[in-house]
Write a protein that holds these residues in place. Sequence first.
Motif, PDB file in Angstrom:
ATOM      1  N   ARG A 101       4.766   1.579   9.014  1.00  0.00           N
ATOM      2  CA  ARG A 101       5.504   1.428   7.755  1.00  0.00           C
ATOM      3  C   ARG A 101       5.670  -0.047   7.398  1.00  0.00           C
ATOM      4  NH1 ARG A 101      10.583   4.864   9.280  1.00  0.00           N
ATOM      5  NH2 ARG A 101       9.617   4.987  11.331  1.00  0.00           N
ATOM      6  N   LEU A 102       5.882  -0.903   8.397  1.00  0.00           N
ATOM      7  CA  LEU A 102       6.032  -2.326   8.123  1.00  0.00           C
ATOM      8  C   LEU A 102       4.708  -2.933   7.672  1.00  0.00           C
ATOM      9  CD1 LEU A 102       7.777  -4.854   8.126  1.00  0.00           C
ATOM     10  CD2 LEU A 102       7.255  -5.139  10.563  1.00  0.00           C
ATOM     11  N   TRP A 103       3.601  -2.492   8.258  1.00  0.00           N
ATOM     12  CA  TRP A 103       2.285  -3.000   7.858  1.00  0.00           C
ATOM     13  C   TRP A 103       2.076  -2.802   6.351  1.00  0.00           C
ATOM     14  CZ3 TRP A 103      -1.774  -5.215  10.740  1.00  0.00           C
ATOM     15  CH2 TRP A 103      -2.983  -5.349  10.053  1.00  0.00           C
ATOM     16  N   SER A 104       2.467  -1.644   5.837  1.00  0.00           N
ATOM     17  CA  SER A 104       2.266  -1.343   4.422  1.00  0.00           C
ATOM     18  C   SER A 104       3.107  -2.233   3.527  1.00  0.00           C
ATOM     19  CB  SER A 104       2.601   0.129   4.139  1.00  0.00           C
ATOM     20  OG  SER A 104       3.997   0.368   4.222  1.00  0.00           O
ATOM     21  N   LEU A 106      -2.745  -2.438  14.393  1.00  0.00           N
ATOM     22  CA  LEU A 106      -1.423  -1.809  14.397  1.00  0.00           C
ATOM     23  C   LEU A 106      -0.785  -1.910  15.774  1.00  0.00           C
ATOM     24  CD1 LEU A 106       0.247  -0.430  12.233  1.00  0.00           C
ATOM     25  CD2 LEU A 106      -0.575   1.776  13.071  1.00  0.00           C
ATOM     26  N   HIS A 107      -1.589  -1.798  16.813  1.00  0.00           N
ATOM     27  CA  HIS A 107      -1.080  -1.947  18.179  1.00  0.00           C
ATOM     28  C   HIS A 107      -0.550  -3.365  18.390  1.00  0.00           C
ATOM     29  CE1 HIS A 107      -0.412  -1.296  22.338  1.00  0.00           C
ATOM     30  NE2 HIS A 107      -1.559  -1.800  22.803  1.00  0.00           N
ATOM     31  N   ALA A 108      -1.251  -4.351  17.844  1.00  0.00           N
ATOM     32  CA  ALA A 108      -0.803  -5.740  17.972  1.00  0.00           C
ATOM     33  C   ALA A 108       0.510  -5.966  17.218  1.00  0.00           C
ATOM     34  CB  ALA A 108      -1.879  -6.688  17.459  1.00  0.00           C
ATOM     35  N   LEU A 109       0.633  -5.404  16.017  1.00  0.00           N
ATOM     36  CA  LEU A 109       1.880  -5.556  15.262  1.00  0.00           C
ATOM     37  C   LEU A 109       3.035  -4.881  15.983  1.00  0.00           C
ATOM     38  CD1 LEU A 109       3.513  -6.435  12.816  1.00  0.00           C
ATOM     39  CD2 LEU A 109       2.737  -4.354  11.632  1.00  0.00           C
ATOM     40  N   ASN A 110       2.797  -3.681  16.507  1.00  0.00           N
ATOM     41  CA  ASN A 110       3.848  -2.994  17.260  1.00  0.00           C
ATOM     42  C   ASN A 110       4.255  -3.813  18.486  1.00  0.00           C
ATOM     43  OD1 ASN A 110       5.359  -0.329  18.057  1.00  0.00           O
ATOM     44  ND2 ASN A 110       4.215  -0.917  19.867  1.00  0.00           N
ATOM     45  N   ALA A 111       3.273  -4.389  19.168  1.00  0.00           N
ATOM     46  CA  ALA A 111       3.577  -5.206  20.345  1.00  0.00           C
ATOM     47  C   ALA A 111       4.410  -6.418  19.961  1.00  0.00           C
ATOM     48  CB  ALA A 111       2.282  -5.643  21.028  1.00  0.00           C
ATOM     49  N   ALA A 112       4.066  -7.044  18.823  1.00  0.00           N
ATOM     50  CA  ALA A 112       4.850  -8.188  18.367  1.00  0.00           C
ATOM     51  C   ALA A 112       6.295  -7.789  18.115  1.00  0.00           C
ATOM     52  CB  ALA A 112       4.225  -8.767  17.095  1.00  0.00           C
ATOM     53  N   LEU A 113       6.507  -6.642  17.512  1.00  0.00           N
ATOM     54  CA  LEU A 113       7.867  -6.149  17.274  1.00  0.00           C
ATOM     55  C   LEU A 113       8.626  -5.973  18.594  1.00  0.00           C
ATOM     56  CD1 LEU A 113       7.150  -3.479  14.493  1.00  0.00           C
ATOM     57  CD2 LEU A 113       8.513  -5.556  14.222  1.00  0.00           C
ATOM     58  N   VAL A 114       7.967  -5.389  19.580  1.00  0.00           N
ATOM     59  CA  VAL A 114       8.619  -5.179  20.877  1.00  0.00           C
ATOM     60  C   VAL A 114       8.930  -6.508  21.557  1.00  0.00           C
ATOM     61  CG1 VAL A 114       8.328  -4.236  23.205  1.00  0.00           C
ATOM     62  CG2 VAL A 114       7.601  -2.895  21.210  1.00  0.00           C
ATOM     63  N   THR A 147       0.871  -1.184   0.000  1.00  0.00           N
ATOM     64  CA  THR A 147       0.000   0.000   0.000  1.00  0.00           C
ATOM     65  C   THR A 147       0.898   1.221   0.000  1.00  0.00           C
ATOM     66  OG1 THR A 147      -0.107   0.052   2.417  1.00  0.00           O
ATOM     67  CG2 THR A 147      -1.819  -1.211   1.282  1.00  0.00           C
ATOM     68  N   PRO A 148       0.352   2.407  -0.288  1.00  0.00           N
ATOM     69  CA  PRO A 148       1.183   3.612  -0.244  1.00  0.00           C
ATOM     70  C   PRO A 148       1.849   3.791   1.116  1.00  0.00           C
ATOM     71  CG  PRO A 148      -0.913   4.067  -1.312  1.00  0.00           C
ATOM     72  CD  PRO A 148      -1.021   2.680  -0.754  1.00  0.00           C
ATOM     73  N   ASP A 149       3.063   4.319   1.085  1.00  0.00           N
ATOM     74  CA  ASP A 149       3.798   4.527   2.332  1.00  0.00           C
ATOM     75  C   ASP A 149       3.085   5.522   3.233  1.00  0.00           C
ATOM     76  OD1 ASP A 149       5.900   2.795   1.962  1.00  0.00           O
ATOM     77  OD2 ASP A 149       7.123   4.251   0.896  1.00  0.00           O
ATOM     78  N   PRO A 150       3.008   5.232   4.524  1.00  0.00           N
ATOM     79  CA  PRO A 150       2.478   6.219   5.473  1.00  0.00           C
ATOM     80  C   PRO A 150       3.499   7.341   5.666  1.00  0.00           C
ATOM     81  CG  PRO A 150       3.300   4.306   6.645  1.00  0.00           C
ATOM     82  CD  PRO A 150       3.402   3.976   5.189  1.00  0.00           C
ATOM     83  N   GLY A 181      -4.436 -11.054   6.644  1.00  0.00           N
ATOM     84  CA  GLY A 181      -4.283 -11.368   5.234  1.00  0.00           C
ATOM     85  C   GLY A 181      -2.854 -11.255   4.750  1.00  0.00           C
ATOM     86  N   MET A 182      -1.896 -11.489   5.639  1.00  0.00           N
ATOM     87  CA  MET A 182      -0.485 -11.422   5.278  1.00  0.00           C
ATOM     88  C   MET A 182      -0.019 -12.753   4.697  1.00  0.00           C
ATOM     89  SD  MET A 182       1.043  -9.404   8.616  1.00  0.00           S
ATOM     90  CE  MET A 182       0.415  -7.795   9.106  1.00  0.00           C
ATOM     91  N   PRO A 183       1.052 -12.752   3.906  1.00  0.00           N
ATOM     92  CA  PRO A 183       1.575 -14.009   3.359  1.00  0.00           C
ATOM     93  C   PRO A 183       2.206 -14.857   4.444  1.00  0.00           C
ATOM     94  CG  PRO A 183       3.039 -12.193   2.812  1.00  0.00           C
ATOM     95  CD  PRO A 183       1.820 -11.583   3.431  1.00  0.00           C
ATOM     96  N   VAL A 184       2.468 -16.114   4.112  1.00  0.00           N
ATOM     97  CA  VAL A 184       2.982 -17.049   5.096  1.00  0.00           C
ATOM     98  C   VAL A 184       4.332 -16.616   5.654  1.00  0.00           C
ATOM     99  CG1 VAL A 184       4.127 -18.532   3.389  1.00  0.00           C
ATOM    100  CG2 VAL A 184       3.305 -19.523   5.534  1.00  0.00           C
ATOM    101  N   GLU A 185       5.127 -15.864   4.868  1.00  0.00           N
ATOM    102  CA  GLU A 185       6.453 -15.447   5.332  1.00  0.00           C
ATOM    103  C   GLU A 185       6.411 -14.197   6.201  1.00  0.00           C
ATOM    104  OE1 GLU A 185       5.568 -15.402   2.138  1.00  0.00           O
ATOM    105  OE2 GLU A 185       6.592 -17.037   1.094  1.00  0.00           O
ATOM    106  N   ALA A 186       5.229 -13.620   6.408  1.00  0.00           N
ATOM    107  CA  ALA A 186       5.147 -12.343   7.118  1.00  0.00           C
ATOM    108  C   ALA A 186       5.650 -12.441   8.549  1.00  0.00           C
ATOM    109  CB  ALA A 186       3.713 -11.824   7.104  1.00  0.00           C
TER     110      ALA A 186
END
Length: 415
Positions: A205-208, A220-228, A193-196, A366-371
């Motif tokens: 930015r990673l979500w996009s 987005l909060h869940a993705l950020n938490a996973a990163l942390v 998707t277009p860059d935030p 809806g991310m690919p298996v490698e996400a």
Amino acid sequence: MADQDRSHDSAGQRLSTGEAADRLGVKPETVYAYVSRGQLTSHRSPGGRGSTFDAKEVEALARRGSRREPSTAASELAVRTGITLIDRAHCYFRGVDTAELAARYDYEEVAEWLWTGELHRGMRFTAPPDVLSAACRAVQALPEHSGPMDRLRLAVVAAAAADPLRFDLSEEAVLDTARALIPTLVGALPAQTPDPPRTEALASRLWSRLTPSPTDAASLHALNAALVLLIDHDLAASTLAVRVAASARAHPYAILSAGFGALDGPLHGAASGLAHRMLVEVLERGSAAAVVADHLRAGRHIPGLGHPLYPGEDPRARALFGLLEDVPQAQSALQAAREVITTTARQTELHANVDLALAVLTVSAGMPVEAGETVFAVARTAGWIAHALEEYGEPPLRMRPSGQYNGPRPPQPLP
């Protein structure tokens, strides 16, 4: 004997081999191993029958916590670190519960705090245009079938080639490199998707880069938490590879390359992909029991279950599951994961690990298996930098275990 008595010379107080060994809590042979690795210097007085060691140098080595006996089992290798503590049902970064950090702070804020001890709210990492351009050009030249780990590895190499000052290992230079390199890795991945805006947190930015699906605050909060949560996890295989490279004084780009090399396998970074495939199959077949039965019948481990460091549920999984409860589109994947856990529990007592929770996130978005592997790799770069900074402060080449030769004894005839 001379080697058993305390001696002195013009350099100050000297310790015998036995005294140095006692102070370090190791065997006398280990003291000489430290000498061979450059961690201690020895001196033999004229006419003396043993080596002596500077007391201050021995004390400094003891304070660094470098004492350990050579072991025949690799699992017994121990390296003192002040980064991560794993304590049964909890994981801590510098004494702070990782679940609390993940719930309250952005990934960049936690990374900066982990590196420097200072928390800067609103911290954002920015990729230098020339370095990002070099990484993107290199990644775009890869074959279409290349996976995200291929892209990340090549992006690191390209970024290194674009940085003529990469051999500066001063703390501030390493930190500047890290702050630039992490967003470069994300920016080099193909956009879905277009860059935030650049003012957005790294998770946005990673979500996009991971999915064309629109984001929402809870996801987005869940993705950020996973990163942390995935920033570090003690001396995992990739982290040990990083410390070995840093011990040889490899530059930050090279130590990340070492980490990515060790990460690229089904038993480490790619484990979440196996859990992703399993959850997709459960959702397609409508039965966790059938999928689990197939794994058991084939003698395969159930992905996303069990962790050698936790007797119960992985605390990182527990934290991420809790946040995914607030994501409406994650409910079916969450239910599938729960069914896998309860079905497996009838056969063996295994608990969820972070790979299963990460798979729920990637499937529901809806991310690919490698996400999941991509999230893991990007997240872990911050931990690798923290370990490299620690290792740069230790004597060089200390991560040099001795091999135990078990081949034919010489002399042997020429082949």
